[in-house]
Design an enzyme around this catalytic site. Sequence first.
Site, PDB file in Angstrom:
ATOM      1  N   GLU A  37       8.867 -13.290  27.677  1.00  0.00           N
ATOM      2  CA  GLU A  37       7.835 -12.262  27.607  1.00  0.00           C
ATOM      3  C   GLU A  37       6.759 -12.895  28.387  1.00  0.00           C
ATOM      4  OE1 GLU A  37       7.129 -10.965  23.606  1.00  0.00           O
ATOM      5  OE2 GLU A  37       9.038 -10.457  23.279  1.00  0.00           O
TER       6      GLU A  37
ATOM      7  N   GLY B 136      10.230  -9.999  19.394  1.00  0.00           N
ATOM      8  CA  GLY B 136      10.697 -10.907  18.567  1.00  0.00           C
ATOM      9  C   GLY B 136       9.776 -12.023  18.288  1.00  0.00           C
TER      10      GLY B 136
ATOM     11  N   GLU C 233      -1.227 -11.766   9.775  1.00  0.00           N
ATOM     12  CA  GLU C 233      -2.460 -10.916  10.782  1.00  0.00           C
ATOM     13  C   GLU C 233      -3.905 -10.945  10.295  1.00  0.00           C
ATOM     14  OE1 GLU C 233      -0.802  -7.456  12.981  1.00  0.00           O
ATOM     15  OE2 GLU C 233      -2.546  -7.353  13.749  1.00  0.00           O
TER      16      GLU C 233
ATOM     17  N   ARG D 290      -3.679 -13.204  22.328  1.00  0.00           N
ATOM     18  CA  ARG D 290      -2.539 -13.721  21.679  1.00  0.00           C
ATOM     19  C   ARG D 290      -1.191 -13.710  22.680  1.00  0.00           C
ATOM     20  NH1 ARG D 290       1.820 -11.428  19.061  1.00  0.00           N
ATOM     21  NH2 ARG D 290       0.770  -9.221  18.970  1.00  0.00           N
TER      22      ARG D 290
ATOM     23  N   HIS E  42      -2.364  -3.583  23.469  1.00  0.00           N
ATOM     24  CA  HIS E  42      -0.969  -3.760  24.160  1.00  0.00           C
ATOM     25  C   HIS E  42      -1.123  -2.899  25.585  1.00  0.00           C
ATOM     26  CE1 HIS E  42       3.409  -4.222  24.888  1.00  0.00           C
ATOM     27  NE2 HIS E  42       3.291  -5.342  24.026  1.00  0.00           N
TER      28      HIS E  42
ATOM     29  N   ARG F 166      -1.416 -10.856  28.541  1.00  0.00           N
ATOM     30  CA  ARG F 166      -1.429  -9.331  27.888  1.00  0.00           C
ATOM     31  C   ARG F 166      -2.816  -8.540  28.366  1.00  0.00           C
ATOM     32  NH1 ARG F 166       0.980  -8.492  22.015  1.00  0.00           N
ATOM     33  NH2 ARG F 166       3.125  -8.764  23.286  1.00  0.00           N
TER      34      ARG F 166
ATOM     35  N   LYS G 119       0.996  -1.215  -0.125  1.00  0.00           N
ATOM     36  CA  LYS G 119      -0.069   0.114   0.054  1.00  0.00           C
ATOM     37  C   LYS G 119       1.074   1.171   0.129  1.00  0.00           C
ATOM     38  CE  LYS G 119      -3.828   1.137   2.968  1.00  0.00           C
ATOM     39  NZ  LYS G 119      -4.630   0.602   4.129  1.00  0.00           N
TER      40      LYS G 119
END
Length: 535
Positions: free
Chosen positions: A122, A58, A366, A377, A237, A282, A44
Amino acid sequence: MEEREQKLKNFGENSDFIIIGSGLAGLYAALLLSRYGNVLVLSKKSVAESNTWYAQGGIAAALGDPDSPAQHFADTMTAGAGFNDPEALNILVEEGPRGIKDLQELGVVFDHQDEGLALGQEGAHSFRRVLRIGGDATGRHLVDSLYRLAQQKENIYFDENAFVVDLIVDKGECKGICWYHEGKVFYLYSKAVILATGGGGFLFSRTTNPETATADGVALAYHAGAAVANLEFVQFHPTVFFKESKAFLISEAVRGEGGYLVNEAGERFVFNYHKDGELGPRDIVARAIVWEMNNTGGKVYLDLRHLPAHFIKERFPTIYTKCLEWGVDITVELLPVCPASHYFIGGVKVDYDSKTTVKGLFAVGETASSGVHGANRLASNSLLEALVFSRRAAYYIGENLAYKDHPAPAKQETVTYNTKESEKALQIKTELRRLMWEKVGLFRQEDVLLEALQQIEEWMKIFDYKTKIPEIKELQNMLLVSRLIAEASLQRRESRGCHFRVDYPDTSPEAMYYLIFQKKDGFKGVQLHCSFLPG
Ligand code: FAD
Ligand code: SIN
C-alpha cells in the site's frame, strides 16, 4: 422479566468492565479482559456495524526479513510528516507482530500465498507488509472471528442498539455509563470503562464511514473532563466510488497491485505531485486528485484494465462485485473516484496504556489519540493500532483494577420521546455534514472556517445537552466535535499532513505541538492549550 433485562440485572450485580464499541478494538479488549472478570460490550447498532467491518486493505506489520519494525517506524514517521509520538510509534511497530501472532492463536486465518502469508503493498510502505483476509474483506472476517469467540465466553455480555449517552463521573473519576435502549435509559457502574467507539468520518457528507461513526467517544470523553487532541487531522481517502450519495471505498491495495489514476485525457498525473505517484502518502494523493479535477474540469478515474481480469476478481472480490452492482465492470471500464473523509487521527488523548486523563476511563482504537499516526496515517496502521493498544489497555486494567470491589448495581428509567425534536435533529445533521465537507474539508482557510464555526455555534444552542434521546444526543456529539475540529483547524496556521490550509500552505517548523482541548467546570466555550511533542 424479558431475557435481556434478566441478563443485564445479573451482569449489573457483578459488573467488572464496560467496553463501549464492538469493532476490533472493543472485541479484542473484551476477549483479553474476560480473563479478569465480567465484561459488558455495547454497540450503537448491531455488533457488526462498525468501521472495522468495512476494512478492506488489511493490517500492517513488519513480520521479518527484509522488513523490520525499524523500517515500519521510518515509513510511518515519513507518512505522518514527522509529527508522530516516537515512543508510541515504537510500541506500535515492535508489539504489532506479537498482536498478529495472538490473533492467529485465537483462530484468525490470514490469506496465504505460496508457502507463507500473503503480504500486500500500500501507499508509502517500503515493503509488502499488509496482511489480509478474504482478499479485500479483512474487517468483516476479523469481526466475525472475534465475535464468535467472544460469544463462547460466559462472562462477556453484548448489548446491541445500545446508545451510550453519558459517562458517570464522580470526583473526577469515571465510575460507569448511562445508555439508551428502546425507550429506557440504563445506568451501570464498573471498575473501568473503555471507549472503543471508533472515529467520526460521518461528520462529513462525503465519507467511507458508516452512519455509526459520529465521534461519540470524543464527545463523551470531553464532557467527562478528559483531554482530546489533534482533532484537525482528519484523513481523507483518495479513492472512493460514489453512486448518487452512496460511497464505496476502493482500497489503496488496488493501487498497490498496479492500479493507476488517470485524468479525463487518460494521462497518469500523480507523479506531477509526488515522486511515488499513486503510492505516495494518502494526503498528497487525495489533494492531487482534487487539484487535477479542478485544473482539467473533468473527473479522475482508477484504471485497472491492464491487470488480468481473473486476478482482479480473485484479489478484490468485494470491490469487483460492488462496482459491478453499481454499474462499472472494473476489469474493462474506468472507475470514477474522488476523495472522502475516512479516518480520525485525533481523538481522546491517551498514554501508552490507553489511559485517558480521567481516572477509570480508557480509550482505544480510532477514538483514541495515541500519537502513533502523526499528521497523516500510514495505510493499514489503524487496525494495528486498535490491536496493540487495546491489548495494552486490557492488561493494564486486568493487572491494576480487577481487584477493586464490585460497584453498585444497575438501575434504569424511562425516557419520553419528542418526535418533532428528533426530526429537527436529523435535518440539522444533514446540513452539518454538508457544511463540514464544504468548509472544514480537504482545503481549509480562515474566513471559511470562521463561517463554519459561527453556524455550528448557532446549531449548538438549539437543544438541551442533558437529553437522553439518541438522535438528539448524537447530533450534539457531532456538533461538539465539529466545533472542536473547526477550532483546531483555525488555530493550526500551517499545513501539515492531512491538515491543509490554503492560506498557510507551508509547514511551520515551530508548530511541533499538539492542540489539546479540555473542558473546565463552568466554562461554556472551548478551551485550548498546546503540548509539545516528546523527543
Ligand atoms: P470501530 O470499528 O469503528 O467500532 C466502533 C464501535 O463503537 C461500533 O461498534 C459502534 O457501534 C460503537 N459505538 C460508537 N458510538 C457509540 C455509542 N455512543 N454507544 C454505543 N456504541 C457506540 N484501517 C486499516 O488499518 N486497514 C484497512 O484496511 C482499513 N480499511 C478501512 C475501510 C473502510 C471503508 C473504513 C471506513 C475504514 C478502514 N480502516 C482501515 C480504518 C479502520 O477500519 C478503523 O479505524 C478501525 O477499524 C477502528 O476500529 P475501532 O474498533 O476503533 O472502531
Ligand atoms: C484501504 O484499504 O485503502 C484502507 C486502508 C486504511 O484505511 O488503512
